[in-house]
Design a protein around this motif. Structure first.
Motif, PDB file in Angstrom:
ATOM      1  N   VAL A 176     -12.999  16.178  19.587  1.00  0.00           N
ATOM      2  CA  VAL A 176     -11.805  16.838  19.062  1.00  0.00           C
ATOM      3  C   VAL A 176     -11.598  18.173  19.769  1.00  0.00           C
ATOM      4  O   VAL A 176     -10.473  18.528  20.153  1.00  0.00           O
ATOM      5  N   ARG A 177     -12.688  18.935  19.956  1.00  0.00           N
ATOM      6  CA  ARG A 177     -12.555  20.223  20.647  1.00  0.00           C
ATOM      7  C   ARG A 177     -12.055  20.034  22.079  1.00  0.00           C
ATOM      8  O   ARG A 177     -11.220  20.810  22.566  1.00  0.00           O
ATOM      9  N   ASN A 178     -12.551  19.003  22.746  1.00  0.00           N
ATOM     10  CA  ASN A 178     -12.079  18.738  24.113  1.00  0.00           C
ATOM     11  C   ASN A 178     -10.599  18.388  24.131  1.00  0.00           C
ATOM     12  O   ASN A 178      -9.845  18.838  25.010  1.00  0.00           O
ATOM     13  N   ASP A 179     -10.167  17.572  23.162  1.00  0.00           N
ATOM     14  CA  ASP A 179      -8.748  17.197  23.105  1.00  0.00           C
ATOM     15  C   ASP A 179      -7.874  18.410  22.799  1.00  0.00           C
ATOM     16  O   ASP A 179      -6.774  18.547  23.346  1.00  0.00           O
ATOM     17  N   LEU A 180      -8.353  19.284  21.927  1.00  0.00           N
ATOM     18  CA  LEU A 180      -7.598  20.504  21.622  1.00  0.00           C
ATOM     19  C   LEU A 180      -7.493  21.403  22.849  1.00  0.00           C
ATOM     20  O   LEU A 180      -6.437  21.982  23.131  1.00  0.00           O
ATOM     21  N   THR A 181      -8.582  21.513  23.580  1.00  0.00           N
ATOM     22  CA  THR A 181      -8.557  22.333  24.793  1.00  0.00           C
ATOM     23  C   THR A 181      -7.570  21.768  25.809  1.00  0.00           C
ATOM     24  O   THR A 181      -6.770  22.506  26.409  1.00  0.00           O
ATOM     25  N   THR A 182      -7.604  20.451  25.989  1.00  0.00           N
ATOM     26  CA  THR A 182      -6.671  19.809  26.921  1.00  0.00           C
ATOM     27  C   THR A 182      -5.231  20.006  26.473  1.00  0.00           C
ATOM     28  O   THR A 182      -4.341  20.289  27.289  1.00  0.00           O
TER      29      THR A 182
ATOM     30  N   ARG B  18      -7.248  10.631  15.880  1.00  0.00           N
ATOM     31  CA  ARG B  18      -6.723   9.634  16.809  1.00  0.00           C
ATOM     32  C   ARG B  18      -5.496  10.157  17.550  1.00  0.00           C
ATOM     33  O   ARG B  18      -5.320   9.925  18.745  1.00  0.00           O
ATOM     34  N   MET B  19      -4.644  10.877  16.828  1.00  0.00           N
ATOM     35  CA  MET B  19      -3.446  11.421  17.460  1.00  0.00           C
ATOM     36  C   MET B  19      -3.824  12.476  18.494  1.00  0.00           C
ATOM     37  O   MET B  19      -3.264  12.505  19.604  1.00  0.00           O
ATOM     38  N   LEU B  20      -4.759  13.345  18.165  1.00  0.00           N
ATOM     39  CA  LEU B  20      -5.201  14.347  19.130  1.00  0.00           C
ATOM     40  C   LEU B  20      -5.843  13.688  20.348  1.00  0.00           C
ATOM     41  O   LEU B  20      -5.681  14.160  21.485  1.00  0.00           O
ATOM     42  N   SER B  21      -6.562  12.596  20.131  1.00  0.00           N
ATOM     43  CA  SER B  21      -7.171  11.879  21.250  1.00  0.00           C
ATOM     44  C   SER B  21      -6.108  11.297  22.173  1.00  0.00           C
ATOM     45  O   SER B  21      -6.223  11.373  23.406  1.00  0.00           O
ATOM     46  N   ARG B  22      -5.068  10.705  21.581  1.00  0.00           N
ATOM     47  CA  ARG B  22      -3.991  10.149  22.400  1.00  0.00           C
ATOM     48  C   ARG B  22      -3.294  11.256  23.196  1.00  0.00           C
ATOM     49  O   ARG B  22      -3.014  11.101  24.390  1.00  0.00           O
ATOM     50  N   LEU B  23      -3.019  12.363  22.529  1.00  0.00           N
ATOM     51  CA  LEU B  23      -2.342  13.460  23.214  1.00  0.00           C
ATOM     52  C   LEU B  23      -3.238  14.077  24.275  1.00  0.00           C
ATOM     53  O   LEU B  23      -2.771  14.432  25.367  1.00  0.00           O
ATOM     54  N   GLY B  24      -4.532  14.202  23.972  1.00  0.00           N
ATOM     55  CA  GLY B  24      -5.449  14.726  24.967  1.00  0.00           C
ATOM     56  C   GLY B  24      -5.504  13.851  26.204  1.00  0.00           C
ATOM     57  O   GLY B  24      -5.548  14.350  27.339  1.00  0.00           O
TER      58      GLY B  24
END
Length: 672
Positions: A567-573, A513-519
């Motif tokens: 998750v991979r998309n959020d990490l890339t962003t 959820r945190m990675l999604s918010r940051l992404g």
């Protein structure tokens, strides 16, 4: 069955090995002082677990409970219906508690929990084997009509993730349920004799012979013929146990319990009508609000109340005052052997408080301000202060005045150099958050405060503490949202940032959820909406949360986070934003962590390096920076794995193989 206190709950779960960085933060946070501990040193998590233990040993199965349990195992979701006071909430929690088998947390689902969601129910918040309670018992018809169409998708996500969901229905909607939901509906009812069974169970747990209740003393029989809410039945049983253990015979204990539950309101009203003197009334209320406190503290608080209610009241010389014990006697109170003030009758203090708040509405604001002042009476200890706050919260929320409690939170948290007042603010806020009717309003206030750029330092401390230690137990997603807002706004400390790390350290769902918010916040679309205000802060938070170990460790789940495309998309962003705005010295150690994990876990090499390459957005300068980091990481003194000897070449080959990517040249090896 009997209702437990209304605190929400979470069972402990084992920590995931999240790597040396996060583990150090976790240890640091465990040692941090907390405002939310009670005087006995118990945290909200400990109290929640104690509440579950209480419920386990006092619960009586209602009608259709066993059938609901079997359906929950089979279909992953059940809907509970029934009359108010028949224990639907307790039944829901016991269903989830027993099916969890001690291994997974129980949490309440909040409607529209994330401020960015357009849905009431967000399936993305569900994690593997979650145990979820959705309490709609107080919801309106309009809200139910909004929620019902979303239940199907939410239930499907529950099933896919092997989670369990119990929904408590609003009253009066059962006839409008479709066939799919009707087959999941169970009516929770009390069977004949359930009230007596509850009394007996309380006696047994207290170590008292339960067969004493079979004689059915007059007071017990009088109580049992009334259809009281099961929460009141539990309170009556607790009064009986207390009175019996204080030396009364069983019929006498039942008499005292019935008097405490039913008779004292009239007695309290008669006493207040009889006692017309302002000084005596002030002492009576101070004793009721501070029962169990030292006599000198009650005396001082009564003087403060008298002054607050009537600043012009005449003051006698100190030596002309009657003895305090003599002044307490006609008020049915006394000073015990330990020097503390107590009422002679069980539950009489409760009746006095209720009478004053109900029958003297013109005093409510005065009483609120008095509680704020009385808290600082130095003769009070922490337990006395907690009791004072709890009693004030009970009365003001019963009178539907949550704003009074919020005003005190604001006052007590205005400065940050008084631990007493900050503890009081945290305690008052927690009481409001736990209220079934007004908890949502208090969560909303916490959200509004967390987004305030000019938040007083004291209130920031209180909010971080309450989110980390209390809200995270009952509503972890809501806690994460508020801590995120606090973390990106703190300038002179890292309290919220550390608390956020602690919250996500061993929870895959919250990390996702945190990675999604940051992404979302670091995406190009956010920039187009003018979302650059907290860009640098969010980049720092992303670097905090992108440690590779928890991303590749499935833990008790069926798959690791890194296997999820979102998750991979959020990490890339996130990495793209890092390369765009942060200097190399800020992100090099994080990239090296990814390199170490990629070599230590060969199966993850491709996906980890691909994310870093994709984040470079085809820019040669950024690709060059990643390649330079690979060269620096494989310097002779720092190579941690034998497999890393050809690491730069492997990275270069992956860069070359990436679509539309050009290998870096010598002039492109300096980060932007």
């Amino acid at each position: 069955m009997s209702e437990a206190p209304t605190t929400h709950f979470e069972t402990s779960s084992g920590a995931v090995n999240t790597g040396p960085g996060d583990q150090n933060i976790y240890n640091y946070l465990q040692a941090m002082p907390t405002l939310s501990k009670d005087p006995a040193g118990r945290t909200p998590r400990t109290l929640a677990e104690e509440e579950l233990d209480w419920l386990r040993v006092h619960f009586e199965n209602p009608v259709q409970y066993i059938e609901a349990f079997e359906k929950l195992k089979e279909q992953s979701t059940v809907l509970l219906d029934g009359e108010h006071g028949d224990g639907r909430n307790a039944a829901a929690r016991m269903l989830l508690l027993r099916i969890a088998d001690g291994g997974k947390r129980l949490q309440e689902v909040l409607l529209r929990e994330d401020e960015r969601s357009s849905r009431q129910l967000d399936p993305e918040l569900i994690d593997d084997e979650d145990r979820l309670l959705l309490d709609l018992s107080r919801s309106s018809d309009d809200l139910w009509r909004t929620v019902e169409p979303e239940l199907s998708e939410f239930r499907e996500s529950v099933r896919q993730r092997r989670a369990k969901l119990v929904v408590i229905l609003p009253r009066g909607v059962s006839h409008r349920l479709g066939p799919e939901l009707t087959r999941l509906r169970f009516v929770i009812e009390r069977p004949p004799g359930m009230e007596l069974d509850i009394v007996k169970r309380h006696l047994r747990v207290a170590g008292i012979d339960p067969t004493l209740a079979d004689t059915t003393p007059n007071a017990l029989g009088k109580f049992l013929v009334q259809r009281r809410p099961l929460a009141e039945v539990a309170t009556f049983a607790q009064y009986v146990c207390k009175a019996y253990l204080e030396g009364n015979n069983f019929p006498g204990a039942c008499d005292k319990a019935l008097e405490a539950l039913q008779g004292h309101p009239e007695s309290a009203a008669n006493l207040l009508a009889k006692v017309r003197n302002q000084s005596a009334r002030a002492l009576l209320l101070a004793a009721a609000m501070m029962q169990g406190a030292r006599a000198d503290a009650v005396h001082r608080a009564a003087a403060l109340l008298l002054e607050a209610a009537d600043p012009t009241a005449s003051k006698r010389p100190a030596l002309q005052h009657p003895l305090l014990s003599k002044r307490l006697h006609p008020l049915s109170a006394q000073i015990d052997a330990a020097g503390r003030v107590r009422f002679s009758e069980l539950g009489f203090d409760i009746a006095v408080r209720a009478c004053v708040w109900n029958d003297f509405p013109q005093l409510r604001e005065i009483l609120r301000d008095w509680v704020g002042d009385a808290l600082t009476v130095r003769e009070l200890d922490d337990a006395d202060r907690d009791a004072l706050i709890t009693r004030f919260a009970e009365q003001t929320l019963a009178c539907r005045r949550p704003r009074d409690l919020l005003i005190l939170v604001e006052r007590w948290s205005r400065i940050d150099n008084s631990k007493t007042q900050l503890r009081a603010a945290a305690s008052a806020l927690i009481r409001g958050l736990h209220d079934r009717e007004f908890g949502r309003q208090f969560r909303s206030s916490v959200y509004d405060w967390s987004t305030d750029d000019r938040l007083p330092p004291g209130r920031r401390k209180v909010l971080v503490d309450v989110c980390r230690d209390d809200m995270a137990v009952s509503h972890p997603n809501a806690a994460l949202v508020r801590l995120h807002h606090l973390a990106r706004r703190e300038k002179h400390s890292t309290m919220a940032r550390n608390a956020l790390l602690h919250l996500t350290a061993d929870d895959h769902r919250l990390r996702r959820r945190m990675l999604s918010r940051l992404g979302s916040d670091l995406s190009p679309a956010a920039y187009e909406r003018g979302g650059r205000k907290h860009e640098r802060e969010d980049v720092g938070l992303f670097l905090d949360h992108n440690a590779p170990e928890p991303l590749i460790d499935a833990g008790i789940r069926t798959h690791p986070l890194i296997s999820e495309s979102g998750v991979r998309n959020d990490l890339t962003t996130g990495w793209a934003a890092v390369f765009r705005v942060a200097p190399a010295e800020q992100w090099t150690s994080s990239v090296h962590d990814w390199f170490s994990t990629a070599c230590a876990e060969p199966a993850t090499f491709g996906v980890l390096i691909d994310i870093l390459i994709a984040a470079c957005d085809r820019r040669g300068d950024r690709l060059g920076a990643v390649y330079s980091a690979a060269l620096a990481w494989t310097a002779p003194a720092s190579v941690p794995h034998a497999e890393a000897t050809d690491f730069p070449g492997r990275v270069l080959r992956q860069i070359t193989a990436a679509p539309s990517h050009q290998p870096p040249t010598a002039r492109e090896t300096t980060p932007s």
